[in-house]
Design a protein around this motif. Sequence first.
Motif, mmCIF file in Angstrom:
data_model
loop_
_atom_site.group_PDB
_atom_site.id
_atom_site.type_symbol
_atom_site.label_atom_id
_atom_site.label_comp_id
_atom_site.label_asym_id
_atom_site.label_seq_id
_atom_site.Cartn_x
_atom_site.Cartn_y
_atom_site.Cartn_z
ATOM 1 N N ALA A 65 -14.729 2.711 13.499
ATOM 2 C CA ALA A 65 -15.337 4.000 13.812
ATOM 3 C C ALA A 65 -15.207 4.884 12.579
ATOM 4 N N ALA A 66 -16.228 5.676 12.296
ATOM 5 C CA ALA A 66 -16.208 6.568 11.128
ATOM 6 C C ALA A 66 -15.113 7.617 11.299
ATOM 7 N N PHE A 67 -14.395 7.859 10.207
ATOM 8 C CA PHE A 67 -13.300 8.818 10.227
ATOM 9 C C PHE A 67 -13.312 9.593 8.910
ATOM 10 N N GLY A 68 -14.378 10.301 8.646
ATOM 11 C CA GLY A 68 -14.456 11.091 7.420
ATOM 12 C C GLY A 68 -14.979 10.311 6.236
ATOM 13 N N THR A 69 -14.578 10.741 5.054
ATOM 14 C CA THR A 69 -15.091 10.157 3.818
ATOM 15 C C THR A 69 -13.950 9.719 2.909
ATOM 16 N N CYS A 70 -14.322 9.018 1.845
ATOM 17 C CA CYS A 70 -13.380 8.568 0.816
ATOM 18 C C CYS A 70 -14.003 8.796 -0.558
ATOM 19 N N TYR A 71 -13.166 8.762 -1.562
ATOM 20 C CA TYR A 71 -13.597 8.854 -2.956
ATOM 21 C C TYR A 71 -14.570 10.010 -3.180
ATOM 22 N N CYS A 128 -7.514 8.962 4.695
ATOM 23 C CA CYS A 128 -8.067 7.741 5.287
ATOM 24 C C CYS A 128 -7.003 6.642 5.325
ATOM 25 N N LEU A 129 -6.301 6.446 4.220
ATOM 26 C CA LEU A 129 -5.298 5.391 4.139
ATOM 27 C C LEU A 129 -4.105 5.670 5.040
ATOM 28 N N GLU A 130 -3.785 6.938 5.243
ATOM 29 C CA GLU A 130 -2.686 7.285 6.135
ATOM 30 C C GLU A 130 -2.970 6.811 7.555
ATOM 31 N N TYR A 131 -4.238 6.812 7.933
ATOM 32 C CA TYR A 131 -4.628 6.354 9.265
ATOM 33 C C TYR A 131 -5.001 4.873 9.271
ATOM 34 N N PRO A 155 -7.927 10.886 -4.485
ATOM 35 C CA PRO A 155 -8.507 12.081 -3.862
ATOM 36 C C PRO A 155 -7.903 12.311 -2.477
ATOM 37 N N ARG A 156 -7.832 13.560 -2.065
ATOM 38 C CA ARG A 156 -7.194 13.929 -0.802
ATOM 39 C C ARG A 156 -7.840 13.233 0.396
ATOM 40 N N ASP A 157 -9.182 13.122 0.403
ATOM 41 C CA ASP A 157 -9.832 12.479 1.545
ATOM 42 C C ASP A 157 -9.492 10.993 1.625
ATOM 43 N N THR A 158 -9.291 10.349 0.469
ATOM 44 C CA THR A 158 -8.922 8.940 0.448
ATOM 45 C C THR A 158 -7.501 8.752 0.975
ATOM 46 N N LEU A 159 -6.593 9.614 0.567
ATOM 47 C CA LEU A 159 -5.220 9.539 1.056
ATOM 48 C C LEU A 159 -5.173 9.695 2.568
ATOM 49 N N MET A 189 0.836 -1.209 0.000
ATOM 50 C CA MET A 189 0.000 0.000 0.000
ATOM 51 C C MET A 189 0.868 1.256 0.000
ATOM 52 N N ALA A 190 1.943 1.260 0.785
ATOM 53 C CA ALA A 190 2.841 2.411 0.833
ATOM 54 C C ALA A 190 3.482 2.645 -0.534
ATOM 55 N N LEU A 191 3.907 1.568 -1.187
ATOM 56 C CA LEU A 191 4.502 1.681 -2.511
ATOM 57 C C LEU A 191 3.485 2.206 -3.525
ATOM 58 N N LEU A 192 2.266 1.684 -3.474
ATOM 59 C CA LEU A 192 1.216 2.136 -4.381
ATOM 60 C C LEU A 192 0.922 3.618 -4.192
#
Length: 104
Positions: free
Chosen positions: A48-54, A30-33, A24-28, A8-11
Amino acid sequence: MKLFSCLMALLLFLLQAVPGLGLPRDTLRCLEYHGYCFHLKSCPEPFAAFGTCYRRRRTCCVDTTSNFHVCQDEGGHCVSPEIRCLQEQEGLCPRRGWKCCSEV
């Protein structure tokens, strides 16, 4: 799980390095966490919900414990309720009502 994290880090690195291919910034965020993007409006337990994606079309869900198993990470396949599993297994699927099967 370590291999998955490394991939995932490489991708993410490659997607950021090539112009026009970035997530998208919100997806990045999410993945960082170490979150997962679910099609659901609310997150299944133990997430637990932590914002949005895509671009706000999915919900970012972050694990609140270390006891979760995502179906694909465990070698399973998420299938719709109409499909019958030969062998069902423990695992979370991103769509509500879908089940995790090791054999279809």
